[in-house]
Design a protein around this motif. Structure first.
Motif, PDB file in Angstrom:
ATOM      1  N   HIS A 195       0.841  -0.954  -0.011  1.00 31.40           N
ATOM      2  CA  HIS A 195       0.030  -0.112  -0.063  1.00 31.40           C
ATOM      3  C   HIS A 195       1.002   1.327  -0.071  1.00 31.40           C
ATOM      4  O   HIS A 195       2.207   1.125   0.226  1.00 31.40           O
ATOM      5  N   ALA A 196       0.207   2.239  -0.404  1.00 33.11           N
ATOM      6  CA  ALA A 196       1.140   3.746  -0.438  1.00 33.11           C
ATOM      7  C   ALA A 196       0.886   4.366   0.828  1.00 33.11           C
ATOM      8  O   ALA A 196      -0.177   4.289   1.403  1.00 33.11           O
ATOM      9  N   LEU A 213     -12.663  14.515  -1.120  1.00 32.34           N
ATOM     10  CA  LEU A 213     -12.311  14.263  -2.460  1.00 32.34           C
ATOM     11  C   LEU A 213     -12.670  12.755  -2.935  1.00 32.34           C
ATOM     12  O   LEU A 213     -12.455  12.200  -4.218  1.00 32.34           O
ATOM     13  N   GLY A 214     -13.132  12.071  -1.861  1.00 28.05           N
ATOM     14  CA  GLY A 214     -13.868  10.816  -2.097  1.00 28.05           C
ATOM     15  C   GLY A 214     -13.368   9.532  -1.587  1.00 28.05           C
ATOM     16  O   GLY A 214     -13.676   8.369  -1.905  1.00 28.05           O
ATOM     17  N   ALA A 215     -12.217   9.794  -0.689  1.00 19.30           N
ATOM     18  CA  ALA A 215     -11.558   8.927   0.175  1.00 19.30           C
ATOM     19  C   ALA A 215     -12.333   8.258   1.466  1.00 19.30           C
ATOM     20  O   ALA A 215     -13.467   9.228   1.646  1.00 19.30           O
ATOM     21  N   TRP A 224      -0.505   6.437  12.442  1.00 20.42           N
ATOM     22  CA  TRP A 224      -1.004   6.729  11.027  1.00 20.42           C
ATOM     23  C   TRP A 224      -2.516   6.530  10.820  1.00 20.42           C
ATOM     24  O   TRP A 224      -3.227   6.183  12.028  1.00 20.42           O
ATOM     25  N   ILE A 225      -3.182   7.033   9.828  1.00 22.99           N
ATOM     26  CA  ILE A 225      -4.827   6.840   9.671  1.00 22.99           C
ATOM     27  C   ILE A 225      -4.694   5.835   8.292  1.00 22.99           C
ATOM     28  O   ILE A 225      -4.277   6.486   7.445  1.00 22.99           O
ATOM     29  N   VAL A 226      -5.384   4.940   8.554  1.00 22.63           N
ATOM     30  CA  VAL A 226      -5.906   4.058   7.351  1.00 22.63           C
ATOM     31  C   VAL A 226      -7.049   4.545   6.458  1.00 22.63           C
ATOM     32  O   VAL A 226      -8.105   4.843   7.085  1.00 22.63           O
ATOM     33  N   ALA A 233      -8.968   0.696  -2.529  1.00 26.70           N
ATOM     34  CA  ALA A 233      -7.584   0.300  -2.147  1.00 26.70           C
ATOM     35  C   ALA A 233      -7.217   1.171  -0.828  1.00 26.70           C
ATOM     36  O   ALA A 233      -7.443   2.323  -0.689  1.00 26.70           O
ATOM     37  N   LEU A 234      -6.544   0.405   0.011  1.00 26.57           N
ATOM     38  CA  LEU A 234      -5.983   0.942   1.344  1.00 26.57           C
ATOM     39  C   LEU A 234      -4.978   1.843   1.098  1.00 26.57           C
ATOM     40  O   LEU A 234      -3.860   1.241   0.257  1.00 26.57           O
ATOM     41  N   TYR A 235      -4.769   2.737   1.856  1.00 25.67           N
ATOM     42  CA  TYR A 235      -3.398   3.605   1.777  1.00 25.67           C
ATOM     43  C   TYR A 235      -3.300   4.259   3.268  1.00 25.67           C
ATOM     44  O   TYR A 235      -4.381   4.229   4.014  1.00 25.67           O
ATOM     45  N   CYS A 236      -2.147   4.587   3.662  1.00 27.15           N
ATOM     46  CA  CYS A 236      -1.873   5.301   4.781  1.00 27.15           C
ATOM     47  C   CYS A 236      -1.612   6.590   4.850  1.00 27.15           C
ATOM     48  O   CYS A 236      -0.665   7.150   4.090  1.00 27.15           O
TER      49      CYS A 236
END
Length: 245
Positions: A195-196, A213-215, A224-226, A233-236
C-alpha cells in the motif's frame, strides 16, 4: 543497479477514472495522456521534477506493483532469481517477477531515466496549507515470509536498511530517489501485498481533505490513519516529515 523506482497503482477498470483523478489531486499532479492497447496506463506528472507514480486499469481488485528500471534486464533477472524471486512472464521490453513472498514487480529498461539528476523533493500543499508527499510503498508480508522478503529486498536494491520506531517495520532508503520502501511484518498470514504511504505535516487534516475528494477513513491510530481511495484500495497517511521522510 536500480536506476529508478516506480510505484504502480493498479486500480479496477470500473473505478479507474475516479481513482486517477483522486491520486492526481492529492499528489498535485497532472495526468499524462492514456497509453497502452486499451488506454490502461497513466502517469502522475508532478509540477516539477521527475515522475515516480504510474497507474494501471486492471481487472479484479487491483493493488500495487513496482517497476524497477535497470540497465541490463537479463542480468537483473539472474540476480533477482538467484535471491529467490520467481519469473512470472517474460515480455519483449520487461520481465514480471514475484518476490519470495509473492509481491509482484517488473524489471524494466532504464533508458527513460538515463542521466537523470537527483530527484528534488516534490510536495503537495492542500487548501489549508497542510503539506503531504507520497514517498513510500509499504510491502505487507506474512510473519512466515517476513525475514526472507526483507533480506531479498535489501539484497536486490542494495539500499540503506534501517529500523523503524516499531519492531514489525524495517525501512529501505534508496539514493537520489523520491520513492522508498517500508517492509511490514503482518500479525496474521495472508498473501503478500502493498500500500502507499503519504507523509503529512498534519495527518488528521490530510485525512479530512481526502474524505472531501472521495476517500473513506477506515482506522485512526497514533502513528497513521488508514484510508480507502475511490477504488477501495487501502493507503495510509502518516505524520512523517514530507520533506525528509
Amino acid at each position: 543497479m536500480i536506476r529508478w523506482t516506480w510505484g504502480f497503482l493498479d486500480r479496477p477498470a470500473d473505478t479507474f477514472a475516479d481513482c486517477a483523478r483522486f491520486w492526481a489531486k492529492i499528489t498535485d499532479s497532472t495526468l499524462s495522456a492514456p497509453r497502452g492497447e486499451h488506454d490502461e496506463f497513466r502517469t502522475l506528472l508532478p509540477a516539477t521534477g521527475p515522475a515516480w507514480i504510474k497507474m494501471q486499469a486492471v481487472t479484479g481488485d487491483g493493488g500495487i506493483h513496482l517497476d524497477l528500471d535497470v540497465d541490463d534486464i537479463p542480468a537483473a533477472v539472474a540476480t533477482a532469481t538467484g535471491l529467490g524471486a520467481r519469473v512470472v512472464a517474460e515480455l519483449p521490453d520487461y520481465t514480471v517477477l514475484e518476490s519470495p513472498a509473492g509481491q509482484t514487480f517488473c524489471l524494466t529498461p532504464s533508458a527513460e531515466q538515463a542521466g537523470r539528476e537527483p530527484a528534488p523533493v516534490t510536495v503537495t500543499t492542500a487548501p489549508d496549507g497542510t503539506v503531504t508527499r507520497l514517498d513510500q510503498i509499504c510491502l505487507d508480508v506474512s510473519p512466515a515470509d517476513s525475514d526472507a522478503d526483507t533480506t531479498f529486498w535489501q539484497a536486490l536494491t542494495q539500499w540503506t536498511a534501517g529500523p523503524s520506531s516499531r519492531p514489525e517495520f524495517s525501512r529501505l532508503r534508496g539514493p537520489d530517489q523520491p520513492l522508498h520502501f517500508l517492509l511490514q511484518r503482518l500479525d496474521d498470514p495472508r498473501p503478500a501485498g502493498a500500500h502507499a504511504d503519504l507523509a503529512s505535516s498534519n495527518m488528521t487534516a490530510t485525512a479530512a481533505w481526502h474524505e472531501t475528494l472521495g476517500a473513506t477513513r477506515v482506522t485512526d491510530a497514533a502513528k497513521w490513519i488508514v484510508m480507502r481511495d475511490p477504488g477501495n484500495a487501502l493507503y495510509c497517511v502518516t505524520p512523517r516529515d514530507p520533506y525528509t521522510g
